[in-house]
Scaffold this motif. Structure first.
Motif, short mmCIF file in Angstrom:
data_model
loop_
_atom_site.label_atom_id
_atom_site.label_comp_id
_atom_site.label_asym_id
_atom_site.label_seq_id
_atom_site.Cartn_x
_atom_site.Cartn_y
_atom_site.Cartn_z
N ASN A 193 63.76 16.01 45.06
CA ASN A 193 63.69 15.71 43.83
C ASN A 193 65.11 16.55 43.32
OD1 ASN A 193 61.89 14.06 43.92
ND2 ASN A 193 60.23 15.67 43.16
N LEU A 194 65.26 17.87 43.96
CA LEU A 194 66.49 18.75 43.45
C LEU A 194 67.69 18.11 43.75
CD1 LEU A 194 65.01 22.13 43.95
CD2 LEU A 194 65.43 21.17 41.73
N ALA A 195 67.55 17.56 44.81
CA ALA A 195 68.93 16.92 45.57
C ALA A 195 69.28 15.62 44.70
CB ALA A 195 68.71 16.60 47.01
N THR A 196 68.15 15.12 44.49
CA THR A 196 68.42 13.67 43.68
C THR A 196 68.97 14.07 42.35
OG1 THR A 196 66.96 12.56 45.07
CG2 THR A 196 67.67 11.75 43.08
N LYS A 197 68.49 14.91 41.65
CA LYS A 197 68.84 15.29 40.38
C LYS A 197 70.20 16.14 40.31
CE LYS A 197 67.79 16.57 36.01
NZ LYS A 197 67.80 15.69 34.84
N ALA A 198 70.53 16.66 41.38
CA ALA A 198 71.71 17.31 41.35
C ALA A 198 73.02 16.45 41.85
CB ALA A 198 71.88 18.51 42.41
N GLY A 199 72.67 15.13 41.97
CA GLY A 199 73.93 14.17 42.35
C GLY A 199 73.93 14.14 43.67
N MET A 200 73.24 14.89 44.52
CA MET A 200 73.47 14.85 46.09
C MET A 200 72.59 13.89 46.91
SD MET A 200 73.93 19.07 46.00
CE MET A 200 74.62 18.98 47.55
N GLY A 201 72.11 12.92 46.28
CA GLY A 201 71.12 11.79 46.77
C GLY A 201 71.72 11.21 48.18
N TRP A 202 73.13 11.44 48.22
CA TRP A 202 73.69 10.95 49.46
C TRP A 202 73.36 11.75 50.72
CZ3 TRP A 202 76.91 14.70 51.32
CH2 TRP A 202 77.13 15.77 50.80
N ARG B 33 74.27 24.66 43.54
CA ARG B 33 74.41 25.77 44.27
C ARG B 33 73.20 25.90 45.24
NH1 ARG B 33 77.91 29.59 43.86
NH2 ARG B 33 76.30 31.32 44.10
N LEU B 34 72.04 25.77 44.85
CA LEU B 34 70.70 26.02 45.41
C LEU B 34 70.84 24.90 46.64
CD1 LEU B 34 68.21 27.43 45.77
CD2 LEU B 34 66.91 25.48 44.47
N VAL B 35 70.98 23.78 46.32
CA VAL B 35 70.79 22.65 47.37
C VAL B 35 72.13 22.86 48.18
CG1 VAL B 35 71.17 20.00 47.92
CG2 VAL B 35 70.08 20.89 45.68
N SER B 36 73.43 23.16 47.77
CA SER B 36 74.32 23.38 48.80
C SER B 36 74.16 24.60 49.59
CB SER B 36 75.68 23.75 48.06
OG SER B 36 75.93 22.57 47.19
N GLN B 37 73.28 25.48 49.33
CA GLN B 37 73.12 26.76 50.21
C GLN B 37 72.07 26.25 51.28
OE1 GLN B 37 73.46 30.57 49.62
NE2 GLN B 37 73.43 29.80 51.59
N HIS B 38 71.51 25.18 51.19
CA HIS B 38 70.40 24.59 52.25
C HIS B 38 71.21 23.40 52.93
CE1 HIS B 38 67.94 26.67 49.57
NE2 HIS B 38 67.03 26.73 50.41
N LEU B 39 72.43 23.06 52.79
CA LEU B 39 73.05 22.20 53.46
C LEU B 39 74.04 22.39 54.53
CD1 LEU B 39 72.75 19.03 53.43
CD2 LEU B 39 74.57 18.97 51.73
N VAL B 40 73.70 22.19 55.67
CA VAL B 40 74.66 22.47 56.80
C VAL B 40 75.46 21.31 57.29
CG1 VAL B 40 74.90 23.76 59.06
CG2 VAL B 40 73.24 24.39 57.39
#
Length: 872
Positions: A664-673, A721-728
């Motif tokens: 849900n956070l990734a989707t809300k942050a516009g990072m659903g891709w 920032r939170l999602v980006s921290q978890h995205l490798v």
């Protein structure tokens, strides 16, 4: 003519002295015998004149034979003495003056016939003088026994013997011979045995009287006679009561029976069969092959050279008569003319069975080998044709009765037929034809194999004493098989159970339990059971453990379509046994899912199965195989196979990782891709981020318990920032041996995250756990106040099939982007600057101080200064 005059005229011949003979009532005592005088002209007179024959006279009276003796001309009577009669039960009882009431009847048929056996219708000229027997024809005409005694008048005049009977109208024969200067009657064909003649011949006027020391027993029927001959002991063993009855009640029968040694040419199992209760029809057939039925009995003296005799079953025998002996076809007659009441028996040297005439089928051998239950089961489902012909070539794997008794075979119907056919191998398979690990076709044609034959696995162990065979786990009893014409029979230690459906077959294998649970939880379990001609590659449980979250996703209730695609991709649409797969003739096989699997070979000879989808390097090593099923075969493999039609996205894996909050956070942050495997949107702040794929570190939903989600939900930049921290970002190929992991887990291995592009603290680092198993991950160089806020345990992982790399790593804590305070952020540069200024100031002060020291020192110059001369 048996009588000198026609029977019709006998009643008219009444001699004067015969008319004087009185027939006493049955219960009257006989008068004392008169002395023989010159006027005694009948045998009755001669008997009456001799006190040795008083009992015989009483018997003749009671059997109504006195008129017979009076009316016969030129006859012979072999007269047992009183002593001889006393030793014979029937004659002794019947000759008592007080006649037993139970014997008082008007016929006395048995006794009468025995007495007629002592009468000839002609007078002998001399007693036997040679060991070579003389043959006499008696007045005894054997016949089928009459009804029980009755007081009704006899059907014929009691003084007349009745011709006809069971010898084709011939009277019973009697032999006489001489041994050691003594004459004997009732001898065998060689002149042995019999009753001694104890009194000389006496002329009785109308016949000859010969006194004998015993009773001449009329021969019994053929069944009784053959049972008395030791040389026919094997024949005695194989006769059933029914066949004995036929031999006893068939008239004018001539038998040519083989002696015991003649049977040695048969196989031991053939002899066992003939001795069994199941061989009655074949024994009857053998008897008919050795029987001749004509209007007259075929005695030795009636044989003609080259004469043709037709047996009871229609075969033709040829007689060969010569001075050296008599042969019947290929057999020598070694004991001729053994008399019987309904024919004659000749003992011959060999069997008179034409080649191929006695069809001893496999069924009969099975019966002899104590496989009667197996045969009965075959008959119950109309499969007797498989064993009751000698034309079909089969190798039969037969369980004995004791083996079947310990098992529970199907009781009826198609299942029983399947069970039985699985014990037949088309063709003749000797032990040398088998090799270890081979699969041999059986006679069982399976609908599940599209009409093809079910196979049986063979195990061969070489031992010093020969080859040890195992058929489908069943050993062989007795070593060598029984080979009979087109049939080979192996006796096995347990019944062979035909393969069941794939799921039932695999169920006992614990290492396949995860796959079976997956199939049974789907809607295609029946398809896997019944789809014809299918080879099923079943991954071991470790294969599902290896792909982690992929397995959890596939087994979730919401993922049935994906699960069924995966299952069907493990089922190829033809039967491929290990040999066919390993020999390299095929590189692809179609599956029930629709796409192909690919076969590959390693340098060490290992065979690998690769799916149409999944990720690079995803494959399963071919392991234990050739597990037979009703519809094909099962092979075990070391990895799961994912088809290209099955897309496993990061979002699916995140849900499997219980990370709905992160989704849900990734989707809300516009990072659903990231979740659906597409590229970052053009013009977004991530548009320049290039990667072959992405790995999302997914904290579980429980990890967010201490987070103010309301505040976070409204902080879009912070959320990103939170999602980006978890995205490798992942490269196109993941190093390491385990291609099912989205990242390589090693101690101190570091990865950049999407946050690393904008933060000095964006990288993450993996460390081996202190427990020695598992890993932790933390923000690199972050200095948390409590030491726990910046690291998490790795719980599970799963690889995505979208893109060329990436997936999900499940962790148990949230990795909060590190944001150092003012002192932590600026203290170090300021301290470096201050130290630099201090060091520079100190440097210049030191230089100045040194300069001052040099300028204050005393100088000395000569008076008058320095001139050139002084220099010189």
């Amino acid at each position: 003519m048996l009588f000198r005059l026609p029977i019709a005229l006998l009643g008219l011949i009444i001699t004067s002295n015969a008319a004087q003979v009185t027939q006493h009532p049955l219960t009257d005592p006989l008068p004392p015998p008169p002395s023989v005088t010159a006027q005694s002209i009948t045998l009755i007179d001669a008997l009456s004149a001799d006190g040795n024959y008083t009992r015989l006279l009483r018997l003749l009276q009671r059997t109504r034979l006195v008129p017979t003796l009076n009316r016969l001309n030129h006859s012979t009577i072999f007269a047992p003495t009183n002593d001889a009669i006393e030793k014979h039960t029937l004659w002794s009882t019947a000759s008592h003056e007080i006649y037993p009431q139970q014997l008082a009847d008007n016929i006395q048929e048995e006794l009468r016939q025995q007495l007629l056996y002592h009468l000839l219708n002609y007078s002998i000229e001399e007693l036997p003088r040679s060991h070579q027997p003389v043959v006499y024809k008696t007045l005894h005409f054997p016949r089928v026994a009459l009804d029980p005694p009755t007081r009704a008048p006899p059907p014929n005049p009691p003084w007349l013997p009745v011709p006809g009977g069971t010898l084709g109208g011939e009277p019973q024969r009697l032999r006489g011979a001489s041994r050691q200067d003594t004459s004997w009657l009732g001898t065998d064909y060689a002149g042995n045995g019999g009753v001694e003649i104890v009194r000389p011949m006496v002329d009785g006027g109308n016949g000859v009287l010969v006194g004998i020391g015993g009773i001449l027993e009329p021969p019994g029927n053929l069944s009784h006679i053959l049972l008395q001959h030791a040389s026919l002991s094997y024949f005695q063993r194989i006769l059933s009561d029914s066949v004995k009855h036929e031999l006893a009640n068939t008239s004018a029968l001539t038998l040519f029976l083989p002696q015991d040694s003649a049977w040695d040419g048969l196989h031991e199992v053939e002899k066992l069969y003939l001795e069994s209760d199941f061989a009655e029809d074949d024994v009857r057939k053998i008897v008919k092959m050795h029987s001749v039925l004509k209007h007259r009995v075929q005695y030795l003296d009636t044989f003609k050279n080259a004469e043709k005799l037709k047996t009871a079953n229609g075969n033709e025998l040829t007689l060969y008569v010569s001075e050296s002996g008599t042969n019947i076809s290929s057999a020598a007659i070694i004991q001729p003319d053994i008399y019987a009441s309904n024919g004659v028996l000749h003992v011959v040297s060999s069997l008179l069975i034409p080649p191929g005439e006695l069809q001893l089928t496999p069924e009969k051998y099975l019966l002899a080998l104590n496989c009667t239950s197996f045969v009965s089961l075959l008959r119950s489902v109309s499969l007797s044709s498989m064993v009751n012909t000698t034309n079909a070539a089969y190798t039969i794997l037969a369980p004995r009765d004791d083996v079947i008794a310990l098992s529970k075979p199907p009781t009826e119907g198609p299942d029983l037929a399947r069970f039985l056919k699985y014990h037949f191998l088309p063709g003749r398979w000797t032990p040398e034809n088998f090799s270890d690990g081979m699969l041999v076709e059986t006679a069982l044609e399976e609908a599940g194999l599209s009409g093809g034959r079910q196979v049986l696995d063979i195990s061969v162990t070489e031992k010093k004493d020969g080859r040890q065979l195992t058929f489908g786990g069943a050993g062989v009893i007795g070593g060598e098989p029984l080979e009979i014409k087109n049939t080979i029979i192996y006796l096995i230690t347990k019944p062979l159970v035909p393969p069941e459906d794939a799921l039932q077959t695999a169920l006992p294998s614990l290492e396949f339990s995860t796959f079976l649970a997956a199939v049974l939880s789907s809607s295609i379990a029946n398809l896997i059971r019944t789809a014809p001609s299918v080879t099923l590659f079943i991954p071991q449980n470790s294969a599902f453990e290896q792909v982690g979250l992929v397995t959890k996703h596939l087994l979730s209730p919401s993922s049935k379509p994906d699960l069924e695609k995966m299952i069907k991709h493990h089922a190829i649409t033809e039967v491929a046994y290990l040999t066919a797969i390993a020999n390299g003739t095929r590189k692809t096989y179609p599956t029930l899912e629709g796409s192909d699997v690919h076969i590959g070979w390693a340098d060490n000879g290992s065979v690998y199965i690769s799916p149409s989808g999944g990720w690079d390097g995803l494959r399963g090593k071919l392991g234990a195989g050739n597990i037979l099923t009703r519809t094909g075969v099962i092979h075990g493999i070391s990895g799961i196979l994912l088809p290209r039609s099955l897309e496993i996205s990061i979002q699916k894996l995140a849900y499997a990782a219980e990370a709905t909050t992160m989704v849900n956070l990734a989707t809300k942050a516009g990072m659903g891709w990231v979740l659906n495997g597409t590229a970052p949107p053009e013009g977004s702040e991530w548009a320049k981020a290039k990667a072959a794929g992405w790995t999302l570190l997914c904290p579980t939903d429980a990890s967010f318990k201490g987070v103010n989600m309301t505040l976070l939900w409204d902080d879009i930049p912070g959320m990103r920032r939170l999602v980006s921290q978890h995205l490798v970002p992942a490269s196109s190929s993941t190093p390491g041996a385990d291609v099912s992991r989205p990242l390589v887990f090693e101690d101190k291995i570091t990865y950049s995250t999407l946050l690393s592009q904008s933060s000095f603290y964006g990288d993450i680092i993996f460390r081996a756990a202190d427990t020695g198993t598992g890993y932790t991950v933390r923000v690199k160089d972050a200095r948390g106040t409590d030491g726990e806020a910046d690291w998490a345990n790795v719980l599970a992982w799963g690889r995505s099939t979208q893109g060329k790399a990436g997936g999900v790593v499940q962790i148990d804590r949230l990795l909060v982007p590190y944001e150092p305070g003012w002192l932590a952020e600026y203290g170090q540069p300021l301290a470096v600057g201050v130290v630099g200024v201090v060091l520079m100031g100190g440097f210049f002060w030191a230089v100045a101080w040194l300069w001052g020291q040099e300028s204050g020192e005393a100088t000395y110059e000569p008076v008058g200064g320095f001139d050139r001369e002084d220099d010189d």
